[in-house]
Write a protein that holds these residues in place. Structure first.
Motif, PDB file in Angstrom:
ATOM      1  N   UNK A 126      14.961 -19.561   2.744  1.00  0.00           N
ATOM      2  CA  UNK A 126      15.311 -18.526   3.479  1.00  0.00           C
ATOM      3  C   UNK A 126      16.597 -18.497   3.916  1.00  0.00           C
ATOM      4  N   UNK A 127      17.205 -17.321   4.003  1.00  0.00           N
ATOM      5  CA  UNK A 127      18.617 -17.316   4.543  1.00  0.00           C
ATOM      6  C   UNK A 127      18.770 -16.164   5.858  1.00  0.00           C
ATOM      7  N   UNK A 128      19.505 -16.306   6.501  1.00  0.00           N
ATOM      8  CA  UNK A 128      19.773 -15.563   8.000  1.00  0.00           C
ATOM      9  C   UNK A 128      20.620 -14.284   7.381  1.00  0.00           C
ATOM     10  N   UNK A 129      20.090 -13.446   7.582  1.00  0.00           N
ATOM     11  CA  UNK A 129      20.824 -12.026   7.279  1.00  0.00           C
ATOM     12  C   UNK A 129      21.032 -11.803   5.823  1.00  0.00           C
ATOM     13  N   UNK A 130      21.520 -10.747   5.387  1.00  0.00           N
ATOM     14  CA  UNK A 130      21.862 -10.359   4.032  1.00  0.00           C
ATOM     15  C   UNK A 130      22.788 -11.475   3.348  1.00  0.00           C
ATOM     16  N   UNK A 131      23.708 -11.878   4.207  1.00  0.00           N
ATOM     17  CA  UNK A 131      24.605 -12.754   3.627  1.00  0.00           C
ATOM     18  C   UNK A 131      23.921 -14.092   3.472  1.00  0.00           C
ATOM     19  N   UNK A 132      23.130 -14.360   4.336  1.00  0.00           N
ATOM     20  CA  UNK A 132      22.338 -15.667   3.944  1.00  0.00           C
ATOM     21  C   UNK A 132      21.425 -15.630   2.664  1.00  0.00           C
TER      22      UNK A 132
END
Length: 374
Positions: A228-234
């Motif tokens: 999982x990544x925070x936000x689009x950039x993540x």
């Protein structure tokens, strides 16, 4: 009707926080020039405005918002527009609580949020919800040796439901008969925060592959076990940091990652702005909303050639009546620029989005013209 409900509590990404407080200004009319009501021009301003307008929301809109604030700054140098790309859920939450003057969101307000928004807005308590950004959601991947990837709806759903777990699975091979697929585990990557992008993506999966994707659409990804990544950039960073990874993101931020073609009818379609716009043109307004609420039920199940149904429509959400005249004036002026031909072209060049149609622009301008102070 929309199937899922949104949950709240998006957390602020530290990576995105460093790019907050995008400053912008501009010079349109306090009362927009007549041409802006349908022709989309922003010239002819006779009054300079000043003050600060605060917004928060979609990180997928971030590149477009940077273009809008930069373009607006050449028109109204006395106005500062701050936009916090905290995510769609966080933007809606801040707007409903009165923390910001407008929200950018990749999913329209649900019934609970709509009630809260109406309570925070002055006067009659109605809101404006305007389509301001149309973009495909790209399925991004990082798979050495595979430059072209086709995925049918059921295969895509199986990957993100973690039922298809290896890249040489027969279902993927059937979609890609000419590819050499590695014997490599699949690592799906999803958003860790509440996200309109996630809600749009899961809404698509539920519509086109209900036998495989048995979860209701939601802004919080419902399957545990992947990355999982925070936000689009993540998400983009997580996909780019591995081999065998796959995720979903705005294509304007995909960088050098591979982008899959998605099965629609008898063909595989790439996520272009034109293909996304075609789906929006074939969609209907949500029933039972206010006069100036232009939320759409997207036609996810289309089989029309050249349509790309994994699309997100982002909205600008504001009050029909603001408590303060200054806020009403600034909101009207900035929103007029965003939906104008000039503003939409700036976003297209910066973010690769599809400009809204003249019909959507005229609808939006009718709502913007109705904004007032009470």
């Amino acid at each position: 009707m929309k199937l899922g409900t949104k949950t709240r509590g998006a957390t602020l990404s530290l990576a995105l926080a460093s790019s907050l407080a995008l400053t912008a200004c501009g010079a349109a009319n306090e009362e927009p020039a007549p041409a802006s009501g349908g022709g989309g021009e922003t010239t002819g301003a006779t009054e300079e405005l000043s003050g600060t307008l605060n917004g928060a929301g979609s990180s997928a809109q971030q590149a477009a918002m940077q273009a809008w604030t930069a373009g607006y700054s050449s028109l109204q140098p006395g106005v500062t527009v701050n936009y916090d790309p905290v995510g769609s859920g966080g933007g809606r939450e801040q707007f409903v609580s009165g923390g910001v003057d407008f929200a950018g969101t990749d999913a329209y307000l649900d019934e609970e949020e709509l009630t809260g928004a109406q309570e925070r807005c002055a006067g009659e308590g109605e809101i404006v919800e305007l389509v301001n950004y149309i973009a495909p959601i790209a399925i991004v991947y990082n798979l050495e040796g595979v430059d072209t990837l086709n995925l049918s709806p059921a295969t895509l759903a199986g990957i993100f439901a973690q039922q298809i777990t290896n890249w040489n699975d027969p279902a993927i091979a059937a979609d890609n008969p000419d590819a050499t697929l590695p014997d490599l585990p699949i690592t799906p990557v999803n958003r860790s925060d509440e996200s309109g992008t996630t809600e749009n993506f899961t809404e698509y999966l539920a519509a086109v592959a209900p036998e495989v994707w048995t979860f209701e659409p939601d802004g919080v990804f419902p399957v545990e076990g992947g990355e999982a990544g925070q936000g689009t950039s993540g998400v983009v960073n997580a996909v780019g940091g591995g081999n065998g990874t796959i995720g979903y993101a705005d294509p304007s931020q995909a960088g050098d990652l591979g982008i899959a073609n998605i099965g629609v009818g008898e063909e595989f379609v790439e996520p272009t702005p034109e293909a996304a716009a075609a789906v929006v043109e074939n969609s209907e307004r949500v029933e039972g909303r206010g006069e100036y609420d232009f939320a759409l039920e997207l036609n996810r199940e289309t089989t029309e050639s050249g349509n790309y149904p994994i699309v997100q429509v982002s909205y600008l959400v504001g009050c029909l009546t603001y408590p303060e005249q200054e806020t009403a004036d600034l909101a009207k002026d900035f929103m007029t620029y965003v939906v104008s031909e000039e503003g939409q072209q700036a976003a297209a060049e910066s973010a690769g989005s599809a400009p809204i149609s003249d019909t959507l622009r005229q609808q939006s301008q009718s709502a913007i013209d109705a904004i007032s102070a009470g």
